[in-house]
Design an enzyme around this catalytic site. Structure first.
Site, PDB file in Angstrom:
ATOM      1  N   TYR A 163      61.876   7.203 -11.274  1.00  0.00           N
ATOM      2  CA  TYR A 163      62.536   6.628  -9.880  1.00  0.00           C
ATOM      3  C   TYR A 163      62.182   7.498  -8.591  1.00  0.00           C
ATOM      4  CZ  TYR A 163      64.763   2.240 -10.396  1.00  0.00           C
ATOM      5  OH  TYR A 163      65.185   0.911 -10.331  1.00  0.00           O
ATOM      6  N   GLU A 175      62.272   6.324  -5.018  1.00  0.00           N
ATOM      7  CA  GLU A 175      62.469   5.710  -3.809  1.00  0.00           C
ATOM      8  C   GLU A 175      62.245   6.659  -2.592  1.00  0.00           C
ATOM      9  OE1 GLU A 175      64.830   5.311  -6.025  1.00  0.00           O
ATOM     10  OE2 GLU A 175      65.816   3.420  -6.033  1.00  0.00           O
ATOM     11  N   ASP A 235      42.636  -8.844   5.554  1.00  0.00           N
ATOM     12  CA  ASP A 235      43.160  -8.736   4.270  1.00  0.00           C
ATOM     13  C   ASP A 235      41.803  -8.747   3.263  1.00  0.00           C
ATOM     14  OD1 ASP A 235      43.814  -9.437   1.471  1.00  0.00           O
ATOM     15  OD2 ASP A 235      45.019 -11.091   2.266  1.00  0.00           O
ATOM     16  N   THR A 237      44.056  -5.405  -2.403  1.00  0.00           N
ATOM     17  CA  THR A 237      44.560  -5.160  -3.765  1.00  0.00           C
ATOM     18  C   THR A 237      43.658  -4.179  -4.548  1.00  0.00           C
ATOM     19  OG1 THR A 237      43.139  -7.286  -4.733  1.00  0.00           O
ATOM     20  CG2 THR A 237      45.404  -7.376  -4.079  1.00  0.00           C
ATOM     21  N   LYS A 262      40.930  -6.053  -7.970  1.00  0.00           N
ATOM     22  CA  LYS A 262      39.777  -7.105  -8.159  1.00  0.00           C
ATOM     23  C   LYS A 262      38.526  -6.141  -8.096  1.00  0.00           C
ATOM     24  CE  LYS A 262      42.540 -10.661  -5.982  1.00  0.00           C
ATOM     25  NZ  LYS A 262      43.873 -10.117  -5.210  1.00  0.00           N
ATOM     26  N   ARG A 321      46.607  -3.314 -11.363  1.00  0.00           N
ATOM     27  CA  ARG A 321      47.112  -4.186 -10.718  1.00  0.00           C
ATOM     28  C   ARG A 321      48.218  -3.612  -9.732  1.00  0.00           C
ATOM     29  NH1 ARG A 321      46.726  -9.293 -11.521  1.00  0.00           N
ATOM     30  NH2 ARG A 321      45.209  -8.554 -12.989  1.00  0.00           N
TER      31      ARG A 321
HETATM   32  N1  DSN Z   1      45.354 -14.626  -7.649  1.00  0.00           N
HETATM   33  C1  DSN Z   1      44.322 -14.088  -6.460  1.00  0.00           C
HETATM   34  C2  DSN Z   1      43.169 -14.510  -6.777  1.00  0.00           C
HETATM   35  O1  DSN Z   1      42.782 -15.108  -8.011  1.00  0.00           O
HETATM   36  O2  DSN Z   1      42.286 -14.578  -5.853  1.00  0.00           O
HETATM   37  C3  DSN Z   1      44.803 -14.044  -5.090  1.00  0.00           C
HETATM   38  O3  DSN Z   1      46.425 -13.734  -5.157  1.00  0.00           O
END
Ligand code: DSN
Length: 432
Positions: free
Chosen positions: A56, A58, A207, A233, A236, A242
């Site tokens: 933990y 925080e 974004d 993110t 990707k 993730r």
């Molecule tokens: N689920 C993601 C995507 O596939 O683009 C977006 O949150």
């Protein structure tokens, strides 16, 4: 004991072990075309599976609420330093559990409930957290939405409608303007958004959930230093674990950090933060530049082969890692849902997606979204993209013929045998 003779830590739970093995087998023997997925490196997987999951922490490095955080501090500081170096940002928050948390953290930091945010509509290619009425974002803030220009026969339409962004910004005077998409196949230039934001006195958030890896690898323009805040993110195109992250200038650092914790989240996932640190270092290597360029080349090859097979592509093609297919030109009766389901049976994994002004619901759709990040990691190149496109077309053309579906499934399995993302990592069977 796993199939490769190594002791498996999961031998104590054969039920879970069997499911994880089946998933590993699925990932190895089917083609992964979901534009938001990738195959992480064994190093990223190892960090994600580490003992930091026990801790933990925080707070932030040097300012934690619990003891025993010396190594959590080290790893989070390393991840922050690597993120700022990779993207050339002044400040990074690496704690968001996801892209959605990162976006919400920015809104919480910079916008008061009820204030106006200008962003792209979900059915035009935006994201749930860009103000969909079913998302907490749409329930908390007053979103005004832009979309894409109308389709044109020559493929020059279906681009972000910057005139609409400007008109809406002048009329609505938003507190924040958001650029960023989940289903959009063209490059997004941050400069016009900056100009519009400056003209109306708005803040500007980019974004970069989808193109983060293309930006890190130099294949797409960077919004860092142009946007006030950049969210992304890590799993990707960036090929990490993730999760999410936020980059900003020093002027917003305190507000962003306070919004993520304690505003939005509790304890950070320091094992995932460690894996983010690994991924940031991997993305800084020269090979990653080649990877990002190849992702884009593969998407272009996939797009060209699909057009040759009679598909219409939204926006006429691609500049990035994804292709948005309008199925109606290929077969007016074929829905995205039906296409996704039969492709799944044939071993081609993708997702149905609405296309701009789709007459069908988000659950049914008229489109498919395809992406190249994962199979590029596995080693596929332009020639394999042409094979994948022709297999996909064959299944969709003869979708009611089980023999065709089975024969394509066999060919997919044979193709994938030459592109195993985890070849040379036998230990993976011990944890997967
Ligand atoms: N689920 C993601 C995507 O596939 O683009 C977006 O949150």
């Amino acid at each position: 004991m796993s199939s490769n003779g190594h002791d498996s830590p999961l031998a104590s739970d054969p039920e879970v072990a069997a499911i994880l093995h089946a998933e590993l087998e699925r990932q190895r023997t089917t083609v992964q075309l979901i534009a938001s997925e990738n195959f992480t490196s064994p190093a990223v997987l190892a960090a994600t599976a580490s003992v930091l999951t026990n801790k933990y922490s925080e707070g932030y490095p040097g300012r934690r609420y619990y003891g025993g955080n010396v190594h959590a501090d080290e790893v989070e500081s390393l991840a922050r330093d690597r993120a700022t170096a990779l993207f050339g940002a002044a400040h990074a928050n690496v704690q968001p559990h996801s892209g959605a948390s990162a976006n919400l953290g920015v809104y919480l930091a910079l916008v008061e409930p009820g204030e106006t945010i200008l962003a792209m509509r979900l059915d035009q290619g935006g994201h749930l957290t860009h103000g969909s009425p079913v998302s907490i974002t749409g329930k908390t803030y007053r979103f005004v939405s832009y979309g894409v220009t109308p389709a044109r026969a020559d493929g020059s339409g279906e681009r972000i409608d910057l005139d609409a962004v400007r008109d809406l910004a002048r009329r609505e005077r938003p507190r924040l303007i958001v650029a960023g998409t989940t289903a959009y196949s063209r490059v997004i230039d941050p400069v016009p958004f900056r100009e519009i934001a400056d003209e109306v006195g708005a803040l500007f958030m980019f974004d970069a959930a989808h193109p983060a890896g293309l930006i890190a690898g130099g294949a797409h323009p960077s919004p860092v230093g142009i946007a006030d805040v950049v969210t992304f993110t890590t799993h990707k195109t960036l090929r990490g674990p993730r999760g999410g992250a936020i980059l900003c200038g020093e002027e917003h650092a305190r507000a962003i950090d306070a919004a993520v914790f304690p505003g939005l989240q509790g304890g950070p996932l320091e094992h995932v933060v460690a894996a983010k640190a690994v991924a940031f270092a991997e993305a800084a290597r020269p090979e990653f530049k080649q990877y990002a360029a190849q992702v884009v080349r593969n998407a272009a090859a996939l797009a060209a082969a699909l057009v040759a097979d009679g598909f219409r592509l939204v926006a006429g093609g691609t500049d990035n890692h994804q292709v948005l297919v309008d199925l109606r030109a290929f077969d007016a009766e074929l829905t995205g849902k039906a296409a996704q389901e039969v492709l799944d049976r044939a071993g081609i994994t993708c997702n149905r997606n609405q296309i701009p002004d789709d007459p069908r619901s988000p659950f049914v759709t008229s489109g498919l979204r395809l992406g190249t990040p994962a199979e590029t990691t596995a080693g596929m190149r332009e020639s394999e993209m042409a094979v994948v496109a022709s297999l996909l077309a064959r299944v969709l053309r003869d979708r009611d013929d089980q023999a065709v579906v089975e024969s394509v499934r066999k060919e997919v399995r044979e193709l994938c045998a030459g592109f195993d993302p985890y070849a040379g990592s036998p230990w993976i069977e011990g944890i997967a």
